[in-house]
Scaffold this active site. Structure first.
Site, PDB file in Angstrom:
ATOM      1  N   ASN A   1     -18.398 -38.059 -39.179  1.00 51.51           N
ATOM      2  CA  ASN A   1     -18.004 -37.160 -40.516  1.00 51.51           C
ATOM      3  C   ASN A   1     -16.667 -36.337 -39.928  1.00 51.51           C
ATOM      4  OD1 ASN A   1     -18.519 -36.140 -42.829  1.00 51.51           O
ATOM      5  ND2 ASN A   1     -19.007 -33.984 -41.917  1.00 51.51           N
TER       6      ASN A   1
ATOM      7  N   ASP B   1     -14.900 -30.066 -51.981  1.00 49.97           N
ATOM      8  CA  ASP B   1     -14.662 -28.899 -52.885  1.00 49.97           C
ATOM      9  C   ASP B   1     -13.190 -28.668 -53.107  1.00 49.97           C
ATOM     10  OD1 ASP B   1     -13.739 -27.781 -50.196  1.00 49.97           O
ATOM     11  OD2 ASP B   1     -15.518 -26.646 -50.232  1.00 49.97           O
TER      12      ASP B   1
ATOM     13  N   GLU C   1     -16.389 -33.934 -36.758  1.00 50.65           N
ATOM     14  CA  GLU C   1     -15.124 -33.381 -36.466  1.00 50.65           C
ATOM     15  C   GLU C   1     -14.597 -33.483 -35.035  1.00 50.65           C
ATOM     16  OE1 GLU C   1     -14.865 -29.504 -37.660  1.00 50.65           O
ATOM     17  OE2 GLU C   1     -15.656 -30.032 -39.638  1.00 50.65           O
TER      18      GLU C   1
ATOM     19  N   HIS D   1     -12.460 -31.262 -48.175  1.00 54.35           N
ATOM     20  CA  HIS D   1     -12.265 -29.833 -48.441  1.00 54.35           C
ATOM     21  C   HIS D   1     -10.762 -30.001 -48.874  1.00 54.35           C
ATOM     22  CE1 HIS D   1     -16.038 -28.539 -46.886  1.00 54.35           C
ATOM     23  NE2 HIS D   1     -15.736 -28.928 -45.763  1.00 54.35           N
TER      24      HIS D   1
ATOM     25  N   GLU E   1     -18.548 -33.426 -48.289  1.00 52.02           N
ATOM     26  CA  GLU E   1     -18.300 -31.639 -48.281  1.00 52.02           C
ATOM     27  C   GLU E   1     -17.354 -31.426 -49.459  1.00 52.02           C
ATOM     28  OE1 GLU E   1     -17.733 -29.935 -44.454  1.00 52.02           O
ATOM     29  OE2 GLU E   1     -18.931 -31.299 -43.492  1.00 52.02           O
TER      30      GLU E   1
HETATM   31  O1  G3I Z   1     -26.498 -16.436 -40.086  1.00 52.86           O
HETATM   32  C1  G3I Z   1     -25.816 -15.445 -39.786  1.00 52.86           C
HETATM   33  C2  G3I Z   1     -26.316 -13.955 -40.155  1.00 52.86           C
HETATM   34  O2  G3I Z   1     -27.551 -13.883 -39.667  1.00 52.86           O
HETATM   35  C3  G3I Z   1     -25.194 -13.340 -39.992  1.00 52.86           C
HETATM   36  O3  G3I Z   1     -25.667 -11.857 -40.694  1.00 52.86           O
HETATM   37  C4  G3I Z   1     -23.903 -13.391 -40.410  1.00 52.86           C
HETATM   38  C5  G3I Z   1     -22.746 -12.406 -40.127  1.00 52.86           C
HETATM   39  O4  G3I Z   1     -21.628 -13.118 -40.491  1.00 52.86           O
HETATM   40  O5  G3I Z   1     -23.499 -14.713 -39.975  1.00 52.86           O
HETATM   41  C6  G3I Z   1     -24.394 -15.800 -40.238  1.00 52.86           C
HETATM   42  O6  G3I Z   1     -24.047 -17.214 -39.993  1.00 52.86           O
HETATM   43  C7  G3I Z   1     -22.822 -17.373 -40.645  1.00 52.86           C
HETATM   44  C8  G3I Z   1     -23.325 -18.852 -41.170  1.00 52.86           C
HETATM   45  O7  G3I Z   1     -22.267 -19.342 -41.680  1.00 52.86           O
HETATM   46  C9  G3I Z   1     -24.266 -18.384 -42.380  1.00 52.86           C
HETATM   47  O8  G3I Z   1     -23.834 -17.858 -43.147  1.00 52.86           O
HETATM   48  C10 G3I Z   1     -21.612 -17.802 -39.445  1.00 52.86           C
HETATM   49  O9  G3I Z   1     -21.146 -16.593 -38.982  1.00 52.86           O
HETATM   50  C11 G3I Z   1     -20.872 -18.564 -40.232  1.00 52.86           C
HETATM   51  O10 G3I Z   1     -19.868 -19.045 -39.188  1.00 52.86           O
HETATM   52  C12 G3I Z   1     -21.381 -19.872 -40.847  1.00 52.86           C
HETATM   53  O11 G3I Z   1     -20.140 -20.378 -41.200  1.00 52.86           O
HETATM   54  C13 G3I Z   1     -20.554 -21.788 -41.739  1.00 52.86           C
HETATM   55  C14 G3I Z   1     -19.483 -22.453 -41.124  1.00 52.86           C
HETATM   56  O12 G3I Z   1     -19.737 -23.978 -41.473  1.00 52.86           O
HETATM   57  C15 G3I Z   1     -19.864 -22.616 -39.463  1.00 52.86           C
HETATM   58  O13 G3I Z   1     -20.946 -23.072 -39.106  1.00 52.86           O
HETATM   59  C16 G3I Z   1     -20.233 -22.113 -43.261  1.00 52.86           C
HETATM   60  O14 G3I Z   1     -21.239 -21.273 -43.763  1.00 52.86           O
HETATM   61  C17 G3I Z   1     -20.225 -23.548 -43.595  1.00 52.86           C
HETATM   62  O15 G3I Z   1     -19.971 -23.667 -44.937  1.00 52.86           O
HETATM   63  C18 G3I Z   1     -19.210 -24.009 -42.676  1.00 52.86           C
HETATM   64  O16 G3I Z   1     -19.460 -25.618 -42.872  1.00 52.86           O
HETATM   65  C19 G3I Z   1     -18.440 -26.356 -42.324  1.00 52.86           C
HETATM   66  C20 G3I Z   1     -19.321 -27.736 -42.216  1.00 52.86           C
HETATM   67  O17 G3I Z   1     -20.368 -27.502 -41.484  1.00 52.86           O
HETATM   68  C21 G3I Z   1     -18.319 -28.756 -41.440  1.00 52.86           C
HETATM   69  N1  G3I Z   1     -16.996 -28.975 -42.162  1.00 52.86           N
HETATM   70  C22 G3I Z   1     -16.612 -27.694 -42.371  1.00 52.86           C
HETATM   71  C23 G3I Z   1     -17.271 -26.637 -43.144  1.00 52.86           C
HETATM   72  C24 G3I Z   1     -16.591 -25.543 -43.483  1.00 52.86           C
HETATM   73  O18 G3I Z   1     -16.062 -24.823 -42.714  1.00 52.86           O
END
Ligand code: G3I
Length: 357
Positions: free
Chosen positions: A205, A271, A163, A241, A269
Site C-alpha cells: 500500500n 479522499d 509507504e 489522498h 484511502e
Molecule cells: O490516540 C491518541 C490520543 O490518545 C491522544 O490524545 C491524541 C493527541 O494528539 O493522539 C491520538 O493519536 C493520534 C491518532 O491519529 C488517533 O487520533 C495520533 O497522534 C495521530 O498521529 C494519528 O494520526 C493518524 C495518522 O495516520 C498516523 O497514524 C490519522 O488519524 C490517520 O488518518 C492517518 O492515516 C494515514 C494512513 O494510516 C496511511 N496513509 C496516510 C493516512 C493519512 O495520514
C-alpha cells in the site's frame, strides 16, 4: 522480579489483552447493527468501505449506523497499527481491534487490516530499536505473525508494508526496518504474513500513484519484481489522498498502471481535498460540492473499467467530513468525504453511484 511480574500481570488484566496465546472474552457491542442490504455498497459492483475510528463506532450511534448501512468493508483507521497493537515488546493490546472485528462480523462486513509494517505509528521501542539485525529480524517476524495469527479467519486482507517509498521519489525510505534489515525486508514481510495466514490477501500500500511517473513506476517495479520472484503478494493498494484539481490523466494512469500488474487493486484511502491551497475562512458551496461529485465519479468510473476480478474495492479514509484527518493535517477547512459532518450524503455520494452507471 516478583514485583515486576505482578506489575505486568496487572497491566495485562487492565488491558484485557496480553500475550498471544491467551483467549479473551468477545467484545460486547453497544448495539448489534443489522446486515444492510441497501446503502451505497449495494449499488456498486465491488466492495465499498471506509476507514473507521473505533471510538466513534463504540460511542456515536449516528456514525455506527451510517457505517453499518452504507459500507460492506471496513479498515481500522488507527486501531491495527503497530503503536496500537504492539506497544511494548511482549505486550499486544487487542481490545479496540477486536471490537471492530466483532462489529464487522455482526454487521456483515469484510475487514481489511492496516497495517503491519510502516515507518509511522510505531511504538518508541520499535522506532528506537538498537540491537543486532538477527534479533530485530526475529522481532519483525514475531510482530507480523502474532498479529496475522490473532486475526486469522477474521481479517480478509492486510496492508503488509505501507509507504516504503519516499514522498515524491522512487527511492526506498530509510525506516528503521530498512536500516536494520536491508531492502529485502519488504519481501520477507510478505513471506512471514503468508506463513501465518495462507488465506489472507496481502497488499503493498502506498500513496502518490497519481502524482506522476517517478513514484508510480518505482511502486509498480517493486510489486512486479516481488511477483516475479514468487513472493506471496496479491494486491496493490493505492491510497489516493487526492485533490479536486488532480488531472484526469494522472488519475487514470494510476488506476490502469496498478491494474497492469494483474494483481487485485484497492483504492484504499480515498479522499478528495477541496482546499489543497489551504485557504482559511472558505466554505464548501453547492458549486464546489458538485465539482467534487464529478471527481468522485471520474475515479469510480475509471476503477470500474479494470477487470472485475481485480476489483478489490474502494475504501474512503474515514466517513464524514467531520472525522477526516485532512483539515487537521492541513490546518485549513476541508470537506474531502462523501458524507457531511451531519452524517448526510453529499453530491459526492451520487457521483460515486453515477460512476458505475
Ligand atoms: O490516540 C491518541 C490520543 O490518545 C491522544 O490524545 C491524541 C493527541 O494528539 O493522539 C491520538 O493519536 C493520534 C491518532 O491519529 C488517533 O487520533 C495520533 O497522534 C495521530 O498521529 C494519528 O494520526 C493518524 C495518522 O495516520 C498516523 O497514524 C490519522 O488519524 C490517520 O488518518 C492517518 O492515516 C494515514 C494512513 O494510516 C496511511 N496513509 C496516510 C493516512 C493519512 O495520514
Amino acid at each position: 522480579m516478583k514485583k515486576h511480574f505482578w506489575k505486568t500481570a496487572l497491566l495485562c488484566l487492565g488491558l484485557a489483552a496480553c500475550g498471544k496465546e491467551e483467549e479473551f472474552p468477545k467484545p460486547v457491542l453497544v448495539t448489534t447493527p443489522p446486515v444492510s442490504t441497501d446503502g451505497l455498497h449495494a449499488k456498486l459492483p465491488f466492495p465499498f468501505g471506509a476507514a473507521v475510528n473505533v471510538n466513534l463506532i463504540r460511542n456515536n450511534a449516528q456514525y455506527r449506523n451510517l457505517v453499518a448501512k452504507e459500507m460492506n468493508s471496513i479498515t481500522a483507521e488507527n486501531a491495527m497499527k503497530p503503536a496500537a497493537l504492539h506497544p511494548s515488546k511482549d505486550l499486544y493490546v487487542w481490545n479496540d481491534a477486536d471490537y471492530l472485528v466483532e462489529f464487522a462480523k455482526q454487521s456483515g462486513k469484510r475487514v481489511h487490516g492496516h497495517t503491519l509494517i510502516w515507518h509511522q505509528s510505531l511504538p518508541a521501542w520499535l522506532e528506537n530499536y538498537n540491537g543486532t539485525p538477527a534479533e530485530f529480524e526475529q522481532i519483525f517476524k514475531t510482530h507480523i505473525q502474532t498479529i496475522v495469527s490473532h486475526f486469522k479467519g477474521k481479517v480478509a486482507s492486510w496492508d503488509v508494508v505501507n509507504e516504503a517509498f519516499e514522498n515524491e521519489g522512487g527511492t526506498l525510505r530509510n525506516s528503521v526496518w530498512r536500516r536494520i534489515l536491508g531492502d529485502d525486508y519488504i519481501a520477507r514481510a510478505f513471506q512471514y504474513a503468508h506463513e501465518a495466514d495462507p488465506a489472507a490477501l496481502l497488499f503493498y500500500n502506498d500513496y502518490g500513484h497519481e502524482y506522476g511517473p517517478t513514484k508510480r513506476n518505482a511502486i509498480i517495479n517493486l510489486v512486479n519484481s516481488l511477483k516475479a520472484r514468487g513472493i506471496p503478494i496479491h494486491g496493490i493498494g493505492m491510497q489516493m489522498h487526492t485533490r479536486y484539481n488532480q488531472s484526469d490523466a494522472n488519475l487514470t494512469a494510476a488506476i490502469t498502471t496498478a491494474a497492469s500488474t494483474g494483481l487485485k487493486v484497492h483504492i484504499s484511502e480515498l479522499d478528495i481535498s477541496m482546499n489543497p491551497e489551504k485557504t482559511q475562512g472558505i466554505m464548501l458551496t453547492p458549486a464546489t460540492a458538485q465539482l467534487q461529485a464529478t471527481r468522485y465519479k471520474f475515479i469510480v468510473k475509471a476503477y470500474n473499467g479494470i477487470p472485475k476480478e481485480q476489483q478489490f474495492g474502494i475504501t474512503t479514509w474515514n466517513v464524514t467530513d467531520g472525522d477526516s484527518w485532512v483539515p487537521g493535517f492541513n490546518g485549513a477547512p476541508d470537506w474531502p468525504l462523501p458524507f457531511d459532518k451531519n452524517y448526510q450524503p453529499k453530491p459526492a455520494y451520487q457521483g460515486i453511484i453515477e460512476g458505475v452507471q
